[in-house]
Each structure stands twice: as C-alpha cells, then as structure tokens.
Write a protein that holds these residues in place. Sequence first.
Motif, PDB file in Angstrom:
ATOM      1  N   THR A   1     -26.205  29.127 -12.304  1.00  0.00           N
ATOM      2  CA  THR A   1     -24.797  29.478 -12.189  1.00  0.00           C
ATOM      3  C   THR A   1     -23.928  28.428 -12.888  1.00  0.00           C
ATOM      4  OG1 THR A   1     -24.655  28.342 -10.065  1.00  0.00           O
ATOM      5  CG2 THR A   1     -25.113  30.716 -10.031  1.00  0.00           C
ATOM      6  N   PHE A   2     -22.766  28.870 -13.325  1.00  0.00           N
ATOM      7  CA  PHE A   2     -21.836  27.986 -14.031  1.00  0.00           C
ATOM      8  C   PHE A   2     -20.564  27.820 -13.215  1.00  0.00           C
ATOM      9  CE2 PHE A   2     -18.058  27.750 -16.790  1.00  0.00           C
ATOM     10  CZ  PHE A   2     -18.291  26.536 -17.409  1.00  0.00           C
ATOM     11  N   LYS A   3     -20.173  26.569 -13.015  1.00  0.00           N
ATOM     12  CA  LYS A   3     -18.884  26.264 -12.406  1.00  0.00           C
ATOM     13  C   LYS A   3     -18.163  25.287 -13.319  1.00  0.00           C
ATOM     14  CE  LYS A   3     -20.060  26.947  -7.517  1.00  0.00           C
ATOM     15  NZ  LYS A   3     -20.079  26.310  -6.168  1.00  0.00           N
ATOM     16  N   LEU A   4     -17.005  25.689 -13.775  1.00  0.00           N
ATOM     17  CA  LEU A   4     -16.260  24.855 -14.710  1.00  0.00           C
ATOM     18  C   LEU A   4     -15.953  23.488 -14.106  1.00  0.00           C
ATOM     19  CD1 LEU A   4     -14.875  24.544 -17.434  1.00  0.00           C
ATOM     20  CD2 LEU A   4     -12.826  25.614 -16.445  1.00  0.00           C
ATOM     21  N   THR A   5     -15.637  23.445 -12.810  1.00  0.00           N
ATOM     22  CA  THR A   5     -15.312  22.161 -12.175  1.00  0.00           C
ATOM     23  C   THR A   5     -16.519  21.222 -12.201  1.00  0.00           C
ATOM     24  OG1 THR A   5     -15.832  23.184 -10.030  1.00  0.00           O
ATOM     25  CG2 THR A   5     -13.501  23.065 -10.681  1.00  0.00           C
ATOM     26  N   ASP A   6     -17.724  21.772 -11.966  1.00  0.00           N
ATOM     27  CA  ASP A   6     -18.934  20.948 -11.987  1.00  0.00           C
ATOM     28  C   ASP A   6     -19.203  20.422 -13.402  1.00  0.00           C
ATOM     29  OD1 ASP A   6     -19.246  21.488  -9.332  1.00  0.00           O
ATOM     30  OD2 ASP A   6     -20.819  22.996  -9.610  1.00  0.00           O
TER      31      ASP A   6
ATOM     32  N   TYR B   1     -27.271  20.893 -18.718  1.00  0.00           N
ATOM     33  CA  TYR B   1     -26.407  21.843 -18.008  1.00  0.00           C
ATOM     34  C   TYR B   1     -26.033  22.998 -18.922  1.00  0.00           C
ATOM     35  CZ  TYR B   1     -22.712  23.540 -14.886  1.00  0.00           C
ATOM     36  OH  TYR B   1     -21.937  24.317 -14.049  1.00  0.00           O
TER      37      TYR B   1
ATOM     38  N   ARG C   1     -27.913  27.313 -19.091  1.00  0.00           N
ATOM     39  CA  ARG C   1     -27.036  28.439 -18.782  1.00  0.00           C
ATOM     40  C   ARG C   1     -26.923  29.410 -19.958  1.00  0.00           C
ATOM     41  NH1 ARG C   1     -26.718  24.433 -15.700  1.00  0.00           N
ATOM     42  NH2 ARG C   1     -26.117  24.680 -13.524  1.00  0.00           N
TER      43      ARG C   1
ATOM     44  N   SER D   1     -14.849  27.128 -21.278  1.00  0.00           N
ATOM     45  CA  SER D   1     -14.240  27.529 -20.008  1.00  0.00           C
ATOM     46  C   SER D   1     -15.097  28.529 -19.236  1.00  0.00           C
ATOM     47  CB  SER D   1     -12.850  28.140 -20.248  1.00  0.00           C
ATOM     48  OG  SER D   1     -12.948  29.284 -21.086  1.00  0.00           O
ATOM     49  N   LYS D   2     -16.112  29.131 -19.918  1.00  0.00           N
ATOM     50  CA  LYS D   2     -17.006  30.064 -19.231  1.00  0.00           C
ATOM     51  C   LYS D   2     -18.395  29.998 -19.849  1.00  0.00           C
ATOM     52  CE  LYS D   2     -15.068  33.851 -21.977  1.00  0.00           C
ATOM     53  NZ  LYS D   2     -14.409  35.175 -21.917  1.00  0.00           N
ATOM     54  N   LYS D   3     -19.376  30.460 -19.104  1.00  0.00           N
ATOM     55  CA  LYS D   3     -20.784  30.300 -19.477  1.00  0.00           C
ATOM     56  C   LYS D   3     -21.110  30.907 -20.836  1.00  0.00           C
ATOM     57  CE  LYS D   3     -23.931  32.424 -16.940  1.00  0.00           C
ATOM     58  NZ  LYS D   3     -24.913  32.681 -15.849  1.00  0.00           N
TER      59      LYS D   3
END
Length: 269
Positions: free
Chosen positions: A99-104, A130, A134, A241-243
């Motif tokens: 999973t992708f989280k921009l904050t992480d 990372y 993804r 900004s997104k995967k």
Amino acid sequence: MKWTIKTLQEVYEAFLDFMGKQICECIEAPPMLTKEIFFDVYLKRIVDMREYLCCKEETVLSNDWLRMIGNRFIYLSNIYTLLEKYNPKEIREMNRTKTFKLTDFRQLLYESEKGTAYQKGIIWEEVAAYMLERIVGLKVNGRRLRVARQEIDLCCINISVEEELWNFGALILVECKNWNRKADVRVIRSIGQIMYIKGTTTTFLFSKRGVTSEAEAEIIQLALRGVHVLCITKNDLLSISKKEEFKELLSRKWYELEQSIENDLGLLG
C-alpha cells in the motif's frame, strides 16, 4: 515457491500441452534420457537461475539466457495461469504491491536528511525500495550484494506482463547515492562495469542531487550500446503524489533517454 520433481513435471507437461494447442504443432521424439534425470537437472538449473536473479555470484549462467527471457514475457500470463493451478497463493501474492501512503513516503524522504552519512544512506535505500515495491511487476529481491568485489545496493526482478516494463529487462540493478553533491562519471563507469558482469541492461540510479554533465555524457555513451542508467533525483520523488506515478516516472526517464540518442550517429556503430 518450492519445486519438487513431481510438481515440476506436472507444470512442464501442462506447458508443453499448451504450446501444442496454442503455439505450434509438436512431434514427439525418442527420449535421449529418462524423465527422472531430465527433471533432476532442471531443478538444479532453477536453483542457478534463482541465485543469479538474486545477484549472487554464479559460475555457469550465460548472459545470453538473461537477454533471451526478455523476449519471452509475452508467455508470462499463460505461465502464471499454469502455475496458479499448483501454487495459487504464491501467484496471487506475487502480483500484489504494498500500500502507498503519501505521508509515509514523505516522512522517509525527510528522514533521509537526518543522522550520519551511513544512516542517511540506509534510509535512501529504503526510499528506493518503497518506490519499487509499489510498482506492479517489480520485486526487490536483494540488498547490499557483492558482485566482483563491488557492492550493489538493491536488485530487482521483473515479473511484469506489461511490455512497457520489459524495456528494463528481467534483472534490474539499483544504486543509491544520498549525497549533497551530484554523482560523478566514476559512479556511472562503476555501474557500467557491474552491468557488463551481470549482463543487465538497466540500472535505476537514485541520486539525490542528480549527476554531473560528464556523468550525463557517460550515460549517453552507455545508452548508445543498449545499456540504460535512469537517474531519479529527490526532486523527482517529491513530485510524486500517488502510487501510479512511480511507474510513470520510470517510463518517462526511459523514453527521455531513448529520445536523447534517437538521432545520434553513435547508433551506427
């Protein structure tokens, strides 16, 4: 995925059946050796291939094999269908991404500026991993590996069924430079040497500040020989900004490099 002679024989014979029905007619020839000997040797070959794709030192595997499988990805979807019958869980897991989280991701980029040079280097490798973990079809399968007395930060295998991703080849090397200066020509020449030893055609260079003009010229010379070094900078990563943009970034870097040599006379040899 663990193989036995029994499971290997089942999948192999199912693939031969598929080839006969879908690709071309097959004629059964008299056997030169027993099935037991054939599949025993085949299993040993699988072990050799796995070690090679983990960037471990090998003594026999030919670079020709690595280039050959670059043309066979069109069969992968059919092979995965066959394998899923015998190893459904492994095949499903193989095609999943994290999973992708921009904050992480942004936090990793922030942490890559903190600590000692060694700590910054380790976090920068985490940033690269990372990103790659993804992208559907790319799998990080080794870290801090030794090749001919030199170190590879990460290596990545290509299990994609997409033609676009197969521009990168079956085995991709990853070099990480979390430096406050641009990577110089010596870095590119070192990468070129390792790629020659391993027979690979693509390296992802994660260089925080990019590369010098002399290094750029060396990258062009490598590209003229069909060897691609794609440089990903911190600014590139900050634009994500997104995967889905991870794959788009690598594809854009590839096509930009290809366009830069499109009309170069060096292509004439």
